[in-house]
Design a protein around this motif. Structure first.
Motif, PDB file in Angstrom:
ATOM      1  N   ARG A  20       0.872  -1.225   0.000  1.00 38.23           N
ATOM      2  CA  ARG A  20       0.115  -0.128  -0.066  1.00 38.23           C
ATOM      3  C   ARG A  20       0.902   1.142  -0.023  1.00 38.23           C
ATOM      4  N   GLY A  21       0.812   2.167  -1.096  1.00 42.19           N
ATOM      5  CA  GLY A  21       1.602   3.329  -1.085  1.00 42.19           C
ATOM      6  C   GLY A  21       1.344   3.977  -2.156  1.00 42.19           C
ATOM      7  N   CYS A  22       2.524   4.906  -2.537  1.00 40.81           N
ATOM      8  CA  CYS A  22       2.365   5.755  -3.764  1.00 40.81           C
ATOM      9  C   CYS A  22       3.380   5.141  -4.882  1.00 40.81           C
ATOM     10  N   LEU A  23       2.893   5.260  -6.102  1.00 40.20           N
ATOM     11  CA  LEU A  23       3.682   4.862  -7.232  1.00 40.20           C
ATOM     12  C   LEU A  23       4.615   5.739  -7.669  1.00 40.20           C
ATOM     13  N   ILE A  24       5.969   5.303  -7.254  1.00 39.09           N
ATOM     14  CA  ILE A  24       6.869   6.568  -7.637  1.00 39.09           C
ATOM     15  C   ILE A  24       7.678   6.163  -8.874  1.00 39.09           C
ATOM     16  N   LYS A  25       7.726   5.138  -9.465  1.00 40.85           N
ATOM     17  CA  LYS A  25       8.518   4.571 -10.610  1.00 40.85           C
ATOM     18  C   LYS A  25       7.774   3.427 -11.449  1.00 40.85           C
ATOM     19  N   LYS A  51       0.329  -4.942 -19.319  1.00 41.08           N
ATOM     20  CA  LYS A  51       0.604  -3.627 -20.024  1.00 41.08           C
ATOM     21  C   LYS A  51      -0.391  -2.653 -20.009  1.00 41.08           C
ATOM     22  N   CYS A  52      -1.684  -2.960 -19.737  1.00 43.02           N
ATOM     23  CA  CYS A  52      -2.990  -2.124 -19.648  1.00 43.02           C
ATOM     24  C   CYS A  52      -2.725  -1.275 -18.098  1.00 43.02           C
ATOM     25  N   ILE A  53      -2.566  -1.880 -17.167  1.00 46.42           N
ATOM     26  CA  ILE A  53      -2.452  -1.201 -16.047  1.00 46.42           C
ATOM     27  C   ILE A  53      -1.276  -0.389 -15.985  1.00 46.42           C
ATOM     28  N   TYR A  54       0.005  -0.999 -16.599  1.00 45.91           N
ATOM     29  CA  TYR A  54       1.124  -0.023 -16.795  1.00 45.91           C
ATOM     30  C   TYR A  54       0.984   1.335 -17.197  1.00 45.91           C
ATOM     31  N   GLU A  55       0.065   1.424 -18.191  1.00 47.56           N
ATOM     32  CA  GLU A  55       0.064   2.550 -19.279  1.00 47.56           C
ATOM     33  C   GLU A  55      -1.070   3.400 -18.628  1.00 47.56           C
ATOM     34  N   ASP A  56      -2.069   2.911 -17.951  1.00 45.82           N
ATOM     35  CA  ASP A  56      -3.225   3.723 -17.359  1.00 45.82           C
ATOM     36  C   ASP A  56      -2.956   4.208 -16.115  1.00 45.82           C
ATOM     37  N   THR A  57      -2.010   3.679 -15.204  1.00 50.26           N
ATOM     38  CA  THR A  57      -1.603   4.075 -14.093  1.00 50.26           C
ATOM     39  C   THR A  57      -0.717   5.396 -14.191  1.00 50.26           C
ATOM     40  N   SER A  61       0.287   8.033  -8.015  1.00 51.29           N
ATOM     41  CA  SER A  61      -1.157   7.496  -7.552  1.00 51.29           C
ATOM     42  C   SER A  61      -0.895   6.695  -6.214  1.00 51.29           C
ATOM     43  N   ILE A  62      -2.106   6.721  -5.286  1.00 54.02           N
ATOM     44  CA  ILE A  62      -2.045   5.829  -4.331  1.00 54.02           C
ATOM     45  C   ILE A  62      -2.683   4.641  -4.625  1.00 54.02           C
ATOM     46  N   LEU A  63      -2.023   3.511  -4.357  1.00 51.95           N
ATOM     47  CA  LEU A  63      -2.372   2.290  -4.882  1.00 51.95           C
ATOM     48  C   LEU A  63      -2.286   1.055  -3.622  1.00 51.95           C
ATOM     49  N   THR A  64      -3.216   0.249  -3.676  1.00 52.79           N
ATOM     50  CA  THR A  64      -3.210  -1.091  -2.928  1.00 52.79           C
ATOM     51  C   THR A  64      -2.878  -2.276  -3.872  1.00 52.79           C
ATOM     52  N   ILE A  65      -1.695  -2.846  -3.814  1.00 51.46           N
ATOM     53  CA  ILE A  65      -1.430  -3.983  -4.734  1.00 51.46           C
ATOM     54  C   ILE A  65      -1.305  -5.253  -4.141  1.00 51.46           C
ATOM     55  N   GLY A  66      -1.755  -6.427  -4.678  1.00 46.34           N
ATOM     56  CA  GLY A  66      -1.729  -7.667  -3.796  1.00 46.34           C
ATOM     57  C   GLY A  66      -0.903  -8.691  -4.870  1.00 46.34           C
ATOM     58  N   LEU A  72       1.314  -9.797 -10.112  1.00 51.95           N
ATOM     59  CA  LEU A  72       0.057  -8.983  -9.688  1.00 51.95           C
ATOM     60  C   LEU A  72      -1.216 -10.024  -9.629  1.00 51.95           C
ATOM     61  N   ILE A  73      -1.821  -9.901  -8.588  1.00 50.53           N
ATOM     62  CA  ILE A  73      -3.122 -10.624  -8.379  1.00 50.53           C
ATOM     63  C   ILE A  73      -4.277  -9.609  -8.389  1.00 50.53           C
ATOM     64  N   ASN A  74      -4.144  -8.461  -7.411  1.00 46.99           N
ATOM     65  CA  ASN A  74      -5.251  -7.441  -7.684  1.00 46.99           C
ATOM     66  C   ASN A  74      -4.744  -6.220  -7.512  1.00 46.99           C
ATOM     67  N   ILE A  75      -5.344  -5.316  -7.737  1.00 58.70           N
ATOM     68  CA  ILE A  75      -5.106  -3.696  -7.671  1.00 58.70           C
ATOM     69  C   ILE A  75      -6.420  -2.759  -7.318  1.00 58.70           C
ATOM     70  N   ARG A  76      -6.058  -2.109  -6.303  1.00 58.67           N
ATOM     71  CA  ARG A  76      -7.213  -1.132  -5.953  1.00 58.67           C
ATOM     72  C   ARG A  76      -6.753   0.232  -5.732  1.00 58.67           C
ATOM     73  N   PRO A  77      -7.416   1.276  -6.134  1.00 61.93           N
ATOM     74  CA  PRO A  77      -7.092   2.635  -5.889  1.00 61.93           C
ATOM     75  C   PRO A  77      -7.206   2.976  -4.295  1.00 61.93           C
ATOM     76  N   GLY A  78      -6.439   3.875  -3.812  1.00 64.02           N
ATOM     77  CA  GLY A  78      -6.471   4.327  -2.464  1.00 64.02           C
ATOM     78  C   GLY A  78      -5.662   3.348  -1.674  1.00 64.02           C
ATOM     79  N   ILE A  79      -5.942   3.477  -0.273  1.00 61.00           N
ATOM     80  CA  ILE A  79      -5.259   2.829   0.779  1.00 61.00           C
ATOM     81  C   ILE A  79      -6.265   2.078   1.561  1.00 61.00           C
TER      82      ILE A  79
END
Length: 85
Positions: A20-25, A51-57, A61-66, A72-79
């Motif tokens: 959970r955190g900020c996408l920095i790179k 590729k789709c998530i890579y290009e659209d994010t 952005s603040i993300l929660t990534i499992g 990648l298993i799941n991705i949600r905006p916010g914390i």
């Protein structure tokens, strides 16, 4: 004795990690995989995404990534507090 499905579930629960955190790179590796780096309170985590998530994010952005084994298993905006919410 555990069934095969129970053993698979135990393995998934053991290897599942949530970041959970900020996408920095974000970048493409030399093998052509799409990588996103999440900053979790100063600790950086790499996750391989499609590729789709890579290009659209967008960066920042603040993300929660499992993920399991950096995949990648799941991705949600916010914390969120945990995966059940």
């Amino acid at each position: 004795m555990k069934t095969f499905k129970q053993m698979q579930l135990d393995n998934i629960k053991k290897n599942y990690k949530e970041h959970r955190g900020c996408l920095i790179k974000k970048y493409r590796s030399v093998f052509g995989k799409y990588v996103m780096v999440i900053d979790e309170n100063g600790e950086k985590s790499k996750v391989y995404v499609g590729k789709c998530i890579y290009e659209d994010t967008k960066l920042g952005s603040i993300l929660t990534i499992g993920e399991i084994n950096r995949k990648l298993i799941n991705i949600r905006p916010g914390i969120c507090k945990n995966t059940d919410e």
